[in-house]
Design an enzyme around this catalytic site. Structure first.
Site, PDB file in Angstrom:
ATOM      1  N   CYS A 295       0.806  -1.233   0.000  1.00 24.32           N
ATOM      2  CA  CYS A 295       0.000   0.000   0.000  1.00 24.32           C
ATOM      3  C   CYS A 295       0.835   1.276   0.000  1.00 24.32           C
ATOM      4  O   CYS A 295       0.886   1.984  -1.000  1.00 24.32           O
ATOM      5  CB  CYS A 295      -0.926  -0.006   1.216  1.00 24.32           C
ATOM      6  SG  CYS A 295      -2.084  -1.380   1.181  1.00 24.32           S
TER       7      CYS A 295
HETATM    8  N1  LIG Z   1      -2.716  -6.004   1.922  1.00 20.09           N
HETATM    9  C1  LIG Z   1      -3.167  -4.950   2.550  1.00 20.09           C
HETATM   10  O1  LIG Z   1      -2.867  -4.728   3.710  1.00 20.09           O
HETATM   11  C2  LIG Z   1      -4.119  -3.971   1.877  1.00 20.09           C
HETATM   12  C3  LIG Z   1      -4.734  -2.995   2.667  1.00 20.09           C
HETATM   13  C4  LIG Z   1      -5.603  -2.092   2.056  1.00 20.09           C
HETATM   14  C5  LIG Z   1      -5.834  -2.175   0.674  1.00 20.09           C
HETATM   15  N2  LIG Z   1      -5.193  -3.131  -0.070  1.00 20.09           N
HETATM   16  C6  LIG Z   1      -5.492  -3.191  -1.500  1.00 20.09           C
HETATM   17  O2  LIG Z   1      -6.281  -4.352  -1.747  1.00 20.09           O
HETATM   18  C7  LIG Z   1      -5.959  -4.904  -3.032  1.00 20.09           C
HETATM   19  C8  LIG Z   1      -5.593  -6.373  -2.883  1.00 20.09           C
HETATM   20  O3  LIG Z   1      -4.428  -6.462  -2.090  1.00 20.09           O
HETATM   21  P1  LIG Z   1      -3.963  -7.822  -1.431  1.00 20.09           P
HETATM   22  O4  LIG Z   1      -2.907  -7.438  -0.452  1.00 20.09           O
HETATM   23  O5  LIG Z   1      -5.105  -8.638  -0.957  1.00 20.09           O
HETATM   24  O6  LIG Z   1      -3.312  -8.558  -2.696  1.00 20.09           O
HETATM   25  P2  LIG Z   1      -2.883 -10.099  -2.786  1.00 20.09           P
HETATM   26  O7  LIG Z   1      -1.835 -10.172  -3.822  1.00 20.09           O
HETATM   27  O8  LIG Z   1      -2.608 -10.632  -1.431  1.00 20.09           O
HETATM   28  O9  LIG Z   1      -4.204 -10.837  -3.297  1.00 20.09           O
HETATM   29  C9  LIG Z   1      -4.758 -10.623  -4.537  1.00 20.09           C
HETATM   30  C10 LIG Z   1      -5.347 -11.914  -5.057  1.00 20.09           C
HETATM   31  O10 LIG Z   1      -5.980 -11.633  -6.302  1.00 20.09           O
HETATM   32  C11 LIG Z   1      -5.788 -12.756  -7.145  1.00 20.09           C
HETATM   33  N3  LIG Z   1      -6.005 -12.361  -8.532  1.00 20.09           N
HETATM   34  C12 LIG Z   1      -5.197 -11.656  -9.357  1.00 20.09           C
HETATM   35  N4  LIG Z   1      -5.775 -11.501 -10.551  1.00 20.09           N
HETATM   36  C13 LIG Z   1      -6.978 -12.104 -10.482  1.00 20.09           C
HETATM   37  C14 LIG Z   1      -8.048 -12.286 -11.398  1.00 20.09           C
HETATM   38  N5  LIG Z   1      -7.988 -11.807 -12.654  1.00 20.09           N
HETATM   39  N6  LIG Z   1      -9.129 -12.982 -11.003  1.00 20.09           N
HETATM   40  C15 LIG Z   1      -9.194 -13.497  -9.741  1.00 20.09           C
HETATM   41  N7  LIG Z   1      -8.219 -13.360  -8.836  1.00 20.09           N
HETATM   42  C16 LIG Z   1      -7.131 -12.666  -9.199  1.00 20.09           C
HETATM   43  C17 LIG Z   1      -4.371 -13.190  -6.843  1.00 20.09           C
HETATM   44  O11 LIG Z   1      -4.132 -14.518  -7.251  1.00 20.09           O
HETATM   45  C18 LIG Z   1      -4.316 -13.000  -5.320  1.00 20.09           C
HETATM   46  O12 LIG Z   1      -4.689 -14.177  -4.644  1.00 20.09           O
HETATM   47  C19 LIG Z   1      -4.847  -4.030  -3.587  1.00 20.09           C
HETATM   48  O13 LIG Z   1      -5.396  -3.055  -4.418  1.00 20.09           O
HETATM   49  C20 LIG Z   1      -4.265  -3.359  -2.365  1.00 20.09           C
HETATM   50  O14 LIG Z   1      -3.670  -2.118  -2.663  1.00 20.09           O
HETATM   51  C21 LIG Z   1      -4.363  -4.037   0.514  1.00 20.09           C
END
Ligand SMILES: NC(=O)c1ccc[n+]([C@@H]2O[C@H](COP(=O)([O-])OP(=O)(O)OC[C@H]3O[C@@H](n4cnc5c(N)ncnc54)[C@H](O)[C@@H]3O)[C@@H](O)[C@H]2O)c1
Length: 457
Positions: A295
């Site tokens: 993030c």
């Molecule tokens: N991790 C955090 O602490 C956090 C906090 C706030 C916001 N965010 C935001 O949330 C979003 C997700 O982050 P995250 O940390 O969970 O990411 P992550 O990489 O842990 O998880 C994302 C998942 O999406 C899947 N994916 C990718 N392309 C796909 C598709 N076409 N169809 C289905 N699944 C698909 C991946 O395989 C993965 O399992 C990002 O935009 C991030 O900026 C994350």
């Protein structure tokens, strides 16, 4: 291509009311796309609250792990997956099931490209995958962090272009019958921070129109104790960025002041603790070896990129990025200096890094400054090993190609220097200091321990 003949008697208002009624009775089918750090806990929260939930991911290893009732996120125990499964949670890679959902929440990654520009490919691929399966009355919510305008400029046109019926996105509260509803609701989780329960974090919701906003508010109102509806998707998108830019800029400020304090021989940690006693107007931020996670190092640059479209330079973001990005290299200089004082060169020194995750007590290595520091130390000829209870090994990542195995803490005395990069709670810092030859502490983890072996930076 088949054409859905809209039933003119079913207005958008009626579609909305039906979906809201299903949400209120917890019979609405919830689909969560992207079962990562954000999506999986969210899917489990909906399940816990009694909803039938289907999780979608393209990563077959994750789906197989969940199907066999195991977990791939440390803070989610297997018992929780088993319980969710008993309650009806299903994980799949088959997007045909999208047609059965009432609400679809997208939680896929939004990284930067190698040229530090927004990479929305995960979002666009997801939208293309779901569009052909959509049906009237469904709600689609984007939760991935992104620049203001993404939902309406990218997601909405793609949903309309790629669906194989004549479905449209509900706009201007019109009474069209063949519509889906679209909203943006940012994820505000703070991994590793257990002071606020996840469902106690107020949920921002912005719809493309009022219909969408009302359904999204009903969706999140069923699992979060407070929802905060805002007037548009762009306000919701920008709110998330303001929060993260605020953190990024303040961390940069305190990182820069740490460098100054080191030069002036002032303890920045003592300064922050003293300033934090002020009951108003000051919020403490803490310095570190650099910024990490999916993030704070990334999201501000989504806005910086978008701002260029408006001939606007986001100088605070650029400056904060410059300072934060330089921190790992400053740490390497401090390590070299600490060894130098002991008549040792970085080249050839044996260094043990403690903690590689980007912050304490979590299993997330993304954008971790530890990777940059390890690579820079190796480039200078140091022999580097690491220990981290959350990572038995480090393999190839998106931007690095390290092949390392976690080494046990037992032989700590054999290393010329121990570098604390992440202050995991499970470490016994007194024991580490007692056994090490030299400790470079970038997190103030050894606070309160008196020893000439410690160099705090
Ligand atoms: N991790 C955090 O602490 C956090 C906090 C706030 C916001 N965010 C935001 O949330 C979003 C997700 O982050 P995250 O940390 O969970 O990411 P992550 O990489 O842990 O998880 C994302 C998942 O999406 C899947 N994916 C990718 N392309 C796909 C598709 N076409 N169809 C289905 N699944 C698909 C991946 O395989 C993965 O399992 C990002 O935009 C991030 O900026 C994350």
């Amino acid at each position: 291509m088949h054409t859905v003949i809209p039933d003119q008697s079913i207005s958008a208002t009626l579609l909305k009311e039906v979906t809201i009624a299903k949400l209120q009775s917890r019979t609405a089918n919830i689909g969560v796309i992207g079962l990562g750090y954000v999506g999986l806990p969210l899917a489990l929260l909906f399940t816990e609250e009694g909803f039938p939930v289907t999780g979608f991911d393209i990563d077959s290893t994750k789906i197989d792990t969940l199907v066999s009732l195991r977990s791939y996120i440390c803070r989610i125990p297997e018992t929780e997956i088993a319980l969710a499964s008993d309650r009806g949670f299903r994980a799949t890679s088959n997007f045909m099931w999208i047609s059965k959902m009432d609400a679809i929440v997208i939680c896929v990654p939004t990284p930067l490209t190698e040229y530090r520009e927004p990479d929305l490919s995960y979002v666009t691929e997801t939208v293309k995958s779901i569009a052909p399966h959509l049906k009237a009355g469904q709600l689609v919510v984007l939760e991935s962090t992104t620049y203001p305008g993404t939902t309406e400029e990218i997601v909405v046109p793609l949903l309309e272009e790629r669906n194989f019926s004549d479905l449209r996105v509900s706009r201007n509260d019109s009474e069209a019958s063949n519509v889906v509803f679209v909203a943006f609701s940012p994820e505000r989780e703070d991994p590793g921070n257990n002071t606020v329960a996840r469902n106690e974090i107020p949920k921002i919701v912005g719809g493309v129109d009022r219909h969408a906003s009302e359904i999204a508010t009903a969706l999140y109102g069923s699992i979060f104790s407070r929802t905060v509806p805002v007037s548009s998707t762009t306000v919701a998108e920008m709110t998330k960025l303001l929060e993260n830019i605020y953190r990024c800029v303040n961390i940069a400020l305190v990182n820069e002041l740490k460098l100054l304090c080191l030069r002036m021989n002032i303890d920045i940690w003592e300064v922050i603790a003293a300033a934090a006693t002020k009951p108003f107007g000051f919020q403490p931020f803490y310095p570190g070896p650099g910024l990490g996670g999916h993030c704070i190092p990334i999201d501000p640059f989504y806005l910086a990129w978008k701002a260029k479209e408006f001939d606007f330079a986001t100088r605070f973001i650029e400056l904060a990025g410059e300072i934060n990005m330089a921190m790992p290299y400053h740490m390497v200089e401090f390590i070299a200096e600490a060894l130098n004082v002991r008549c040792k060169a970085l080249n050839g020194s044996k260094i043990m890094v403690l903690g590689v995750s980007y912050k304490k007590d979590i299993d997330d290595l993304r954008e971790s400054p530890a990777i940059t520091i390890i690579e820079a130390l190796q480039k200078s000829g140091a022999i580097v090993v690491y220990n981290d209870p959350y990572f038995p090994k480090i393999g190839k990542g998106r931007k690095y190609d390290l092949q390392m195995q976690c080494v046990p803490l037992e032989q700590i005395s054999q290393y010329d220097c121990v570098v604390i990069l992440t202050d995991h709670s499970s470490y016994d810092y007194q024991k580490i200091v007692d056994e090490a030859q030299l400790v470079v502490d970038t997190r103030n983890a050894t606070s309160g321990i008196l020893s000439e072996k410690i160099v705090r930076c």
